[in-house]
Design an enzyme around this catalytic site. Structure first.
Site, PDB file in Angstrom:
ATOM      1  N   LYS A 134      81.747 102.185  44.350  1.00 55.19           N
ATOM      2  CA  LYS A 134      81.062 101.288  45.275  1.00 55.19           C
ATOM      3  C   LYS A 134      79.496 101.097  44.456  1.00 55.19           C
ATOM      4  O   LYS A 134      78.825 100.195  44.362  1.00 55.19           O
ATOM      5  CB  LYS A 134      80.585 102.066  46.656  1.00 55.19           C
ATOM      6  CG  LYS A 134      79.496 101.332  47.363  1.00 55.19           C
ATOM      7  CD  LYS A 134      79.408 100.103  47.879  1.00 55.19           C
ATOM      8  CE  LYS A 134      78.081  99.543  48.097  1.00 55.19           C
ATOM      9  NZ  LYS A 134      77.974  99.411  49.704  1.00 55.19           N
TER      10      LYS A 134
ATOM     11  N   CYS B 284      70.353  97.948  49.123  1.00 49.16           N
ATOM     12  CA  CYS B 284      71.516  98.389  48.333  1.00 49.16           C
ATOM     13  C   CYS B 284      71.270  98.492  46.786  1.00 49.16           C
ATOM     14  O   CYS B 284      71.472  99.434  46.331  1.00 49.16           O
ATOM     15  CB  CYS B 284      72.738  97.425  48.651  1.00 49.16           C
ATOM     16  SG  CYS B 284      72.797  97.283  50.454  1.00 49.16           S
TER      17      CYS B 284
HETATM   18  N1  SAJ Z   1      69.187  88.637  43.030  1.00 49.13           N
HETATM   19  C1  SAJ Z   1      68.666  87.845  42.021  1.00 49.13           C
HETATM   20  N2  SAJ Z   1      69.410  87.255  41.181  1.00 49.13           N
HETATM   21  C2  SAJ Z   1      71.004  87.023  41.305  1.00 49.13           C
HETATM   22  C3  SAJ Z   1      71.180  87.461  42.587  1.00 49.13           C
HETATM   23  C4  SAJ Z   1      70.572  88.256  43.380  1.00 49.13           C
HETATM   24  O1  SAJ Z   1      67.411  88.106  41.686  1.00 49.13           O
HETATM   25  O2  SAJ Z   1      71.401  86.249  40.508  1.00 49.13           O
HETATM   26  C5  SAJ Z   1      68.285  89.544  43.994  1.00 49.13           C
HETATM   27  C6  SAJ Z   1      68.421  88.757  45.449  1.00 49.13           C
HETATM   28  O3  SAJ Z   1      67.441  87.822  45.490  1.00 49.13           O
HETATM   29  C7  SAJ Z   1      67.910  89.959  46.159  1.00 49.13           C
HETATM   30  C8  SAJ Z   1      68.885  91.131  45.311  1.00 49.13           C
HETATM   31  O4  SAJ Z   1      69.033  90.583  44.279  1.00 49.13           O
HETATM   32  O5  SAJ Z   1      66.793  90.430  46.007  1.00 49.13           O
HETATM   33  C9  SAJ Z   1      70.159  91.623  46.031  1.00 49.13           C
HETATM   34  O6  SAJ Z   1      70.715  90.745  46.726  1.00 49.13           O
HETATM   35  P1  SAJ Z   1      72.524  90.499  46.569  1.00 49.13           P
HETATM   36  O7  SAJ Z   1      72.758  89.212  47.070  1.00 49.13           O
HETATM   37  O8  SAJ Z   1      72.899  90.410  45.012  1.00 49.13           O
HETATM   38  O9  SAJ Z   1      72.983  91.620  47.139  1.00 49.13           O
HETATM   39  P2  SAJ Z   1      72.811  92.533  48.680  1.00 49.13           P
HETATM   40  O10 SAJ Z   1      71.842  93.394  48.351  1.00 49.13           O
HETATM   41  O11 SAJ Z   1      72.525  91.464  49.775  1.00 49.13           O
HETATM   42  O12 SAJ Z   1      74.231  92.929  48.872  1.00 49.13           O
HETATM   43  C10 SAJ Z   1      74.931  93.807  47.973  1.00 49.13           C
HETATM   44  C11 SAJ Z   1      76.278  93.315  47.806  1.00 49.13           C
HETATM   45  N3  SAJ Z   1      76.914  93.752  46.442  1.00 49.13           N
HETATM   46  C12 SAJ Z   1      77.308  92.969  45.385  1.00 49.13           C
HETATM   47  O13 SAJ Z   1      77.426  91.846  45.485  1.00 49.13           O
HETATM   48  C13 SAJ Z   1      77.942  93.808  44.305  1.00 49.13           C
HETATM   49  C14 SAJ Z   1      77.133  93.482  48.911  1.00 49.13           C
HETATM   50  O14 SAJ Z   1      78.499  93.085  48.710  1.00 49.13           O
HETATM   51  C15 SAJ Z   1      77.160  95.073  49.068  1.00 49.13           C
HETATM   52  O15 SAJ Z   1      78.144  95.345  50.597  1.00 49.13           O
HETATM   53  C16 SAJ Z   1      75.812  95.366  49.361  1.00 49.13           C
HETATM   54  O16 SAJ Z   1      74.880  95.123  48.351  1.00 49.13           O
HETATM   55  C17 SAJ Z   1      75.719  96.970  49.871  1.00 49.13           C
HETATM   56  O17 SAJ Z   1      75.833  96.989  51.257  1.00 49.13           O
HETATM   57  O18 SAJ Z   1      75.805  97.625  49.109  1.00 49.13           O
END
Ligand code: SAJ
Length: 417
Positions: free
Chosen positions: A216, A270
């Site tokens: 994880k 996360c």
């Molecule tokens: N972000 C970027 N660029 C990107 C992708 C995301 O700047 O290309 C930023 C987003 O704007 C945001 C942050 O990253 O601020 C996180 O967003 P996210 O969509 O990547 O992830 P979370 O935090 O909503 O959810 C993540 C997920 N993990 C992965 O995709 C590996 C989810 O599957 C997990 O269950 C969750 O964390 C968790 O609970 O741990």
């Protein structure tokens, strides 16, 4: 050996949807939470968190009597612990995980444990937390045996099965994602897999507890490191006068390159947190993971500096900040870089700051005290000299580019073009 009654400890963003989905499979579920308001709300068939369609499913299972909430644990066949794992407060910048909630949950369920029960830790946890949970349970119940003492023959089965669902898509992903099932013995893994197979359509893949914990943390660190790469590229490209979005599109045409999107920083509870659990365990080894956190945490300050420089070109600048949430099309402001930027901008006194956030209807207190106005997209665009795009909400993507003609735009999400 089916599960007649399942108890979910912690009814937040993960626990409540999990409890509701299991209850929808006809299993009796008792949700336990220390928050009386959450318990009362759920028992009324309502929800206290925002997640698409969760209200419908909770209302249904509460009405049929398959889900009920309480503050006091009661006997069940399986216990799923889904409580927060924040950092310990520290003044020295360390990021030590705080397992107090897991310990409190262990102490709460220990008195009602019975021979044959299964206890699952779902909370994202540092490596070793499941073993600690089993120790706390064993200390509280010396009359029962646990896997660390008796392996497969233990009275109580213990496993770690980390949640991996994406906020906004929780109900779909709870069912469709593969699950990593990390038992403290083979028998623990097999029993835990039996439970997940009652509601998961994805594959339930078995490993040990420590590997499941690390899996994880690895998934979220992988994403963090890749976002850091994109964020670093964006700063390099600004310096070299190259459009980073065009650059990434071109590079991603290579069959083995898939660069993520730069942004104003990484928010949510996360990805900005979990990599620190690895760094805390192995500070001398986790260099790249730590640097990714530092790079991503620095990005809001970089965007802030660009907005201030743009505002300095005007005598009485009006700065429209588009978006407050931590990512697109949600209402979650937790650890949001957009919110951080808007707050700092207002504090800097560089000009009038107005915020647009279509997904929230009440300004958070931190913005009210800083005299930040929230207004409609049209009104903000009408008044602004400077537009800072901080979140790529759908409605912002649809803005007619001609509107930006006589404004300075700082586009941290690459949607203006
Ligand atoms: N972000 C970027 N660029 C990107 C992708 C995301 O700047 O290309 C930023 C987003 O704007 C945001 C942050 O990253 O601020 C996180 O967003 P996210 O969509 O990547 O992830 P979370 O935090 O909503 O959810 C993540 C997920 N993990 C992965 O995709 C590996 C989810 O599957 C997990 O269950 C969750 O964390 C968790 O609970 O741990």
């Amino acid at each position: 050996m089916s599960f007649k009654k399942v108890s979910v400890i912690g009814l937040g963003y993960i626990g409540l949807p999990t409890a509701a989905v299991i209850a929808s499979r006809g299993i009796e579920v008792v949700g336990v939470d220390v928050n009386q308001h959450a318990v009362d709300t759920i028992n009324d068939g309502d929800i206290h968190i925002v997640e698409p369609d969760l209200d419908i499913i909770v209302r249904g299972v509460v009405t049929t009597g398959n889900l009920r909430a309480t503050t006091i644990p009661e006997p069940a066949d399986a216990f799923m612990v889904a409580v927060p794992t924040p950092f310990k407060h520290s003044d020295n910048g360390s990021h030590e995980p705080n397992l107090d909630y897991i310990q409190a949950a262990s102490n709460a369920i220990a008195p009602v444990l019975e021979k044959g029960n299964l206890v699952i830790l779902e909370s994202t946890s540092p490596v070793g937390a499941t073993e600690k949970m089993a120790e706390w349970l064993a200390q509280a119940r010396p009359d029962l045996t646990f896997p660390q003492q008796k392996g497969d023959a233990a009275d109580i089965k213990v496993a770690h099965c980390p949640e991996r669902v994406l906020p906004g898509y929780v109900l779909q992903e709870l069912v469709s994602n593969d699950r990593v099932i990390g038992g403290m013995s083979n028998a623990c893994s097999e029993r835990a897999a039996e439970l997940y197979k009652t509601f998961v359509r994805g594959e339930c893949v078995i490993t040990n507890a420590r590997t499941a914990e690390m899996a994880k943390l690895t998934e979220n660190s992988f994403r963090d490191v890749n976002i850091a790469f994109a964020n670093e590229l964006s700063v390099i490209c600004d310096k070299l006068k190259i459009n980073v979005w065009e650059l990434i599109k071109l590079s991603n045409r290579h069959p083995r390159v898939n660069i993520l999107s730069p942004g104003p920083g990484v928010g949510g509870h996360c990805i900005a947190v979990d990599p620190w659990f690895i760094v805390d365990s192995c500070p001398d080894e986790a260099k790249l993971i730590q640097q990714a956190r530092i790079t991503n945490d620095a990005k809001p300050y970089y965007v802030l500096k660009m907005i201030k420089e743009a505002a300095d070109q005007f005598k009485k600048p009006v700065i429209a900040c588009l978006g407050l949430s931590f990512k697109a099309d949600i209402d979650d402001l937790r650890e949001s870089p957009a919110l951080q930027i808007v707050e700092s901008l207002a504090e800097s006194g560089v000009g009038k700051v107005i915020a647009v956030e279509p997904n929230i209807h009440e300004l958070p207190e931190s913005l009210i005290v800083r005299d930040i106005e929230i207004c409609s997209l049209a009104a903000a665009l009408e008044r602004a000299n400077v537009v800072a795009v901080l979140v790529d909400h759908k409605s912002f993507r649809l803005i007619d580019k001609a509107i930006y003609a006589n404004k300075v735009v700082i586009d941290s999400r690459g949607i203006v073009g």
